[in-house]
Design a protein around this motif. Structure first.
Motif, PDB file in Angstrom:
ATOM      1  N   GLN A  10      30.789   6.079   0.310  1.00 34.62           N
ATOM      2  CA  GLN A  10      29.871   6.230   1.433  1.00 34.62           C
ATOM      3  C   GLN A  10      28.735   7.136   0.995  1.00 34.62           C
ATOM      4  OE1 GLN A  10      33.580   7.090   3.940  1.00 34.62           O
ATOM      5  NE2 GLN A  10      31.967   6.799   5.454  1.00 34.62           N
ATOM      6  N   LYS A  70      31.102  -4.898  -3.123  1.00 36.39           N
ATOM      7  CA  LYS A  70      30.314  -5.380  -1.999  1.00 36.39           C
ATOM      8  C   LYS A  70      29.521  -4.197  -1.452  1.00 36.39           C
ATOM      9  CE  LYS A  70      30.598  -7.347   2.609  1.00 36.39           C
ATOM     10  NZ  LYS A  70      31.467  -7.715   3.717  1.00 36.39           N
ATOM     11  N   ASN A  95      27.126  -2.666   1.543  1.00 30.57           N
ATOM     12  CA  ASN A  95      26.634  -2.738   2.915  1.00 30.57           C
ATOM     13  C   ASN A  95      25.601  -1.637   3.070  1.00 30.57           C
ATOM     14  OD1 ASN A  95      28.486  -4.751   4.227  1.00 30.57           O
ATOM     15  ND2 ASN A  95      29.984  -3.299   3.448  1.00 30.57           N
ATOM     16  N   SER A  96      24.407  -2.007   3.500  1.00 29.31           N
ATOM     17  CA  SER A  96      23.385  -1.001   3.771  1.00 29.31           C
ATOM     18  C   SER A  96      23.108  -1.011   5.274  1.00 29.31           C
ATOM     19  CB  SER A  96      22.118  -1.275   2.970  1.00 29.31           C
ATOM     20  OG  SER A  96      21.624  -2.562   3.243  1.00 29.31           O
ATOM     21  N   PHE A  97      22.708   0.133   5.765  1.00 26.50           N
ATOM     22  CA  PHE A  97      22.537   0.312   7.201  1.00 26.50           C
ATOM     23  C   PHE A  97      21.117   0.749   7.522  1.00 26.50           C
ATOM     24  CE2 PHE A  97      26.947   0.919   6.059  1.00 26.50           C
ATOM     25  CZ  PHE A  97      27.595   0.127   6.987  1.00 26.50           C
ATOM     26  N   TYR A 135      24.618   3.785   2.739  1.00 22.75           N
ATOM     27  CA  TYR A 135      25.276   2.695   2.026  1.00 22.75           C
ATOM     28  C   TYR A 135      26.782   2.859   2.125  1.00 22.75           C
ATOM     29  CZ  TYR A 135      20.953   1.683  -0.591  1.00 22.75           C
ATOM     30  OH  TYR A 135      19.683   1.336  -0.966  1.00 22.75           O
ATOM     31  N   ASP A 162      32.092  -1.093  -1.361  1.00 16.52           N
ATOM     32  CA  ASP A 162      33.508  -1.400  -1.572  1.00 16.52           C
ATOM     33  C   ASP A 162      33.670  -1.823  -3.033  1.00 16.52           C
ATOM     34  OD1 ASP A 162      33.762  -1.052   1.166  1.00 16.52           O
ATOM     35  OD2 ASP A 162      33.771  -3.200   1.594  1.00 16.52           O
TER      36      ASP A 162
END
Length: 88
Positions: A47, A24, A26-28, A33, A36
């Protein structure tokens, strides 16, 4: 050390897809990034930040933290570690 964060993220995601590993992303808004990764009974969190890369191995004893287990300033060193523990 600055590096191309998007290029490294693509490298990681391509490896994970080739290995058919559940993951999975997740970008911010900052450009960072968090990836997981589930492999068998192992759970890893990568990270990627503008100046560094980190990776953690999550288990029942460690739990979650914002500080990675291992922090890297060089892409080549990160890739070697990633290959050794995730891709192996």
């Amino acid at each position: 050390m600055k590096y191309d964060i998007n290029q490294l993220a693509d490298y990681i995601l391509n490896k994970l897809q080739k290995l058919n590993l559940k993951h999975k992303v997740n970008s911010f808004p900052s450009g960072a990034y968090m990836i997981d990764i589930w492999k068998n009974n192992d759970f890893f969190v990568i990270q990627l930040e503008s100046e560094r890369m980190g990776i953690s191995i999550i288990d029942d004893d460690t739990g979650f933290t914002t500080v990675p287990d291992a922090i890297f300033g060089e892409v080549s060193t990160f890739k070697k570690f990633f290959e050794a523990i995730v891709v192996k």
